[in-house]
Scaffold this active site. Structure first.
Site, PDB file in Angstrom:
ATOM      1  N   CYS A 122       0.655  -0.777   0.518  1.00 60.53           N
ATOM      2  CA  CYS A 122       0.296   0.128   0.218  1.00 60.53           C
ATOM      3  C   CYS A 122       0.925   0.767  -0.305  1.00 60.53           C
ATOM      4  O   CYS A 122       1.916   1.014   0.310  1.00 60.53           O
ATOM      5  CB  CYS A 122      -0.918   0.135   1.512  1.00 60.53           C
ATOM      6  SG  CYS A 122      -1.947  -0.855   1.555  1.00 60.53           S
ATOM      7  N   GLY A 164       0.207   0.622  -4.981  1.00 61.88           N
ATOM      8  CA  GLY A 164      -0.806  -0.004  -4.944  1.00 61.88           C
ATOM      9  C   GLY A 164      -2.125  -0.196  -6.018  1.00 61.88           C
ATOM     10  O   GLY A 164      -1.851   0.781  -6.457  1.00 61.88           O
ATOM     11  N   ASN A 166       0.078   0.583   5.689  1.00 61.58           N
ATOM     12  CA  ASN A 166       0.971   0.155   4.658  1.00 61.58           C
ATOM     13  C   ASN A 166       1.608  -0.933   6.428  1.00 61.58           C
ATOM     14  O   ASN A 166       2.295  -1.151   6.983  1.00 61.58           O
ATOM     15  CB  ASN A 166       1.470   1.014   4.481  1.00 61.58           C
ATOM     16  CG  ASN A 166       3.082   0.744   3.299  1.00 61.58           C
ATOM     17  OD1 ASN A 166       3.516   1.024   2.896  1.00 61.58           O
ATOM     18  ND2 ASN A 166       2.975  -0.713   2.809  1.00 61.58           N
ATOM     19  N   SER A 212      11.421  -0.869 -14.175  1.00 64.05           N
ATOM     20  CA  SER A 212      12.349  -0.688 -12.753  1.00 64.05           C
ATOM     21  C   SER A 212      13.402  -1.098 -12.784  1.00 64.05           C
ATOM     22  O   SER A 212      13.893  -1.067 -11.391  1.00 64.05           O
ATOM     23  CB  SER A 212      11.279  -1.721 -11.754  1.00 64.05           C
ATOM     24  OG  SER A 212      11.013  -3.220 -11.936  1.00 64.05           O
ATOM     25  N   ASP A 227      17.425  -7.402 -14.855  1.00 69.92           N
ATOM     26  CA  ASP A 227      16.305  -7.584 -14.186  1.00 69.92           C
ATOM     27  C   ASP A 227      16.403  -7.439 -13.087  1.00 69.92           C
ATOM     28  O   ASP A 227      17.636  -7.498 -12.522  1.00 69.92           O
ATOM     29  CB  ASP A 227      15.310  -8.631 -14.565  1.00 69.92           C
ATOM     30  CG  ASP A 227      13.854  -8.807 -14.663  1.00 69.92           C
ATOM     31  OD1 ASP A 227      13.717  -7.494 -14.422  1.00 69.92           O
ATOM     32  OD2 ASP A 227      13.230  -9.446 -14.654  1.00 69.92           O
ATOM     33  N   ASP A 228      15.352  -6.742 -12.020  1.00 69.30           N
ATOM     34  CA  ASP A 228      16.054  -6.354 -10.650  1.00 69.30           C
ATOM     35  C   ASP A 228      15.474  -8.090 -10.247  1.00 69.30           C
ATOM     36  O   ASP A 228      15.933  -8.149  -9.049  1.00 69.30           O
ATOM     37  CB  ASP A 228      14.883  -5.735 -10.308  1.00 69.30           C
ATOM     38  CG  ASP A 228      13.088  -5.836 -10.452  1.00 69.30           C
ATOM     39  OD1 ASP A 228      12.860  -6.612 -10.691  1.00 69.30           O
ATOM     40  OD2 ASP A 228      12.748  -4.346 -11.274  1.00 69.30           O
TER      41      ASP A 228
END
Ligand code: SF4
Length: 484
Positions: free
Chosen positions: A12, A38, A115, A297, A359-360
């Protein structure tokens, strides 16, 4: 956002304002920049001289408010708190959309947004049921409100402190009473939570600094573990519900969840990701013609890999920003379709080349396999996958929706097996030490102020409700015996 198709989701985002006209509009704008945290639902409660107004609904923030164009105007007052939700606990119904509202004999009413994920939620729910509490919703976010309501402490402040000491796990809370906005952060500070000041003197508390930037607020300070921040018309005061704190901020915030333009505890997320990319280049070099990143990302890490390796960086993949939400629902079939709708390869960048794909993280492996195939179909000679984080092997119980190892490809396979499963020519991951070094030590404790449990099973807290399940997972997989 790409994370829905990958299947690794933050719980969240929180945003609140005290003491500024158009508080609801500011909250809307702030939440918009936290939408990556979210996408299942959003809500705002405003406070107009002690009278609360709320609008909430399922879907993206823009969808929730465009369904009722008058709603934002009706959220009057100079204070508001808001929330964007991804469910890790509770079902997907509108009753779980926050902020939640409660009646209270002393303060009148209060609103609450959360959260994180509580590790003793089942235990608390049983206690509350035994006291005759009827729940509004099924998520664990309501529990703090119900604990306040049923507390024997004589004042709201005492009830809040007692409730915060009763809940365990990962939590950042934002509450609003008619007279104050209140924030609290768990003793490990798993989730980021920051305080800012608006040019008109209003106070903002929110999950990430990118939301401060969005509304033109200047950064004041991070909320520290164990703190209660109280903002009212007299200003801001700080209390502690506990001083038994051990910072363990979620390293996945730096790797993947937070926006790259956010700064978490003084560390730029973009810069940390570049260092992760550079470090994995040092740890696992490979000869190649071009470095590309999985948008969005992984782009910071890909730039870092290229800079450290001296291999040319290029935009080998692009993301379609306009994919309907239908395709990002949490089922595998829809995820697969979501990936194919979202990602495409720039053929001229990869055709005939040896490609490093940064890639992460790899969660289930299905997305990685799909991307490797896309690159080969576009003519890549070879694809060397470099993951700018360690192997995901353990569940997260503090606010991420992977609470079993069954779905984690890294828990069930060796790196060589994963390489074969995703059809890459080579595969390598950043080490846990490399990750910590890349982020940078936040303090001089043994864990450097970071949670790395996803990778090494070193959970910073007891697991309570989850302990039995975790033990079973360890036995099933023959995982790290000393975990937890
Ligand atoms: S277990 Fe992983 S995802 Fe969960 S808080 Fe720790 S580092 Fe973050």
């Amino acid at each position: 956002m790409f994370n829905e198709v990958k299947g690794l989701n933050e719980e969240c985002g929180l945003f609140g304002v005290w003491g500024s006209p158009n508080a609801a509009q500011l909250t809307y704008d702030g939440l918009h920049s936290l939408q990556h945290r979210g996408q299942e639902g959003a809500g705002i409660v405003s406070n107009d001289q002690g009278t609360f107004h709320r609008h909430r609904g399922l879907g993206l923030l823009g969808e929730v408010f465009s369904r009722d164009p008058e709603a934002l105007h009706q959220l009057t007052g100079d204070a508001a708190i808001g929330h964007v939700r991804y469910a890790t606990a509770g079902n997907h119904g509108v009753e779980n959309i926050q902020p939640m509202q409660f009646e209270h004999p002393e303060v009148g009413e209060f609103a609450l947004a959360h959260n994180g994920n509580l590790t003793n939620a089942n235990q608390i729910r049983q206690e509350l049921l035994a006291k005759g509490v009827t729940f509004q919703a099924t998520s664990d976010s309501e529990l703090l409100g119900e604990l306040i309501q049923t507390s024997n402490e004589p004042s709201f402040a005492g009830q809040l402190i007692a409730a915060l000491n009763h809940v365990h796990g990962g939590f950042a809370y934002l509450l609003m009473t008619p007279n104050a906005m209140i924030a609290a952060l768990d003793p490990n500070g798993f989730r980021p939570l920051v305080i800012g000041e608006l040019p008109d003197g209003g106070t903002v508390i929110c999950s990430e600094t990118c939301a401060l930037d969005q509304v033109g607020a200047s950064f004041v300070r991070d909320v520290e573990p164990g703190e209660i921040i109280i903002v009212n018309n007299d200003g801001m005061s700080i209390q502690h519900f506990t001083t038994d704190t051990h910072l363990a901020i979620c390293s996945m915030e730096y790797i993947y969840f937070a926006r790259p333009d956010s700064i978490i505890r003084g560390i730029s997320v973009h810069d940390a990701r570049k260092r992760m990319g550079a470090k994995v280049a040092q740890e696992h070099p490979v000869k190649a013609d071009v470095v590309i990143g999985v948008p969005n990302s992984s782009l910071s890490a890909a730039i870092g890999y290229a800079q450290a390796s001296g291999i040319h960086y290029d935009m080998g993949m692009i993301k379609n920003q306009y994919v309907a939400r239908t395709f990002i629902e949490p089922t595998q079939a829809k995820r697969d379709r979501g990936v194919s709708m979202k990602l495409s390869v720039v053929k001229s960048v990869v055709a005939g080349k040896d490609v490093v794909l940064v890639d992460d993280s790899i969660v289930r492996g299905t997305t990685s396999k799909y991307i490797v195939r896309l690159l080969k179909r576009a003519g890549a000679k070879s694809v060397h996958v470099r993951i700018a984080s360690p192997v995901l092997k353990f569940p997260c119980y503090y606010g991420i929706d992977i609470q079993t190892t069954k779905e984690l490809i890294g828990a069930n396979n060796t790196v060589d097996e994963i390489r074969d499963l995703i059809e890459a020519d080579s595969l390598a991951y950043l080490s846990v030490d490399g990750l910590v070094e890349s982020i940078g030590a936040l303090n001089d404790s043994a864990n450097h102020g970071l949670c790395t449990a996803y990778f090494d099973g070193n959970y910073p807290t007891p697991l309570y409700d989850y302990q039995a399940g975790f033990d079973a997972e360890v036995t099933r997989l023959g995982l790290y015996e000393g975990a937890n």
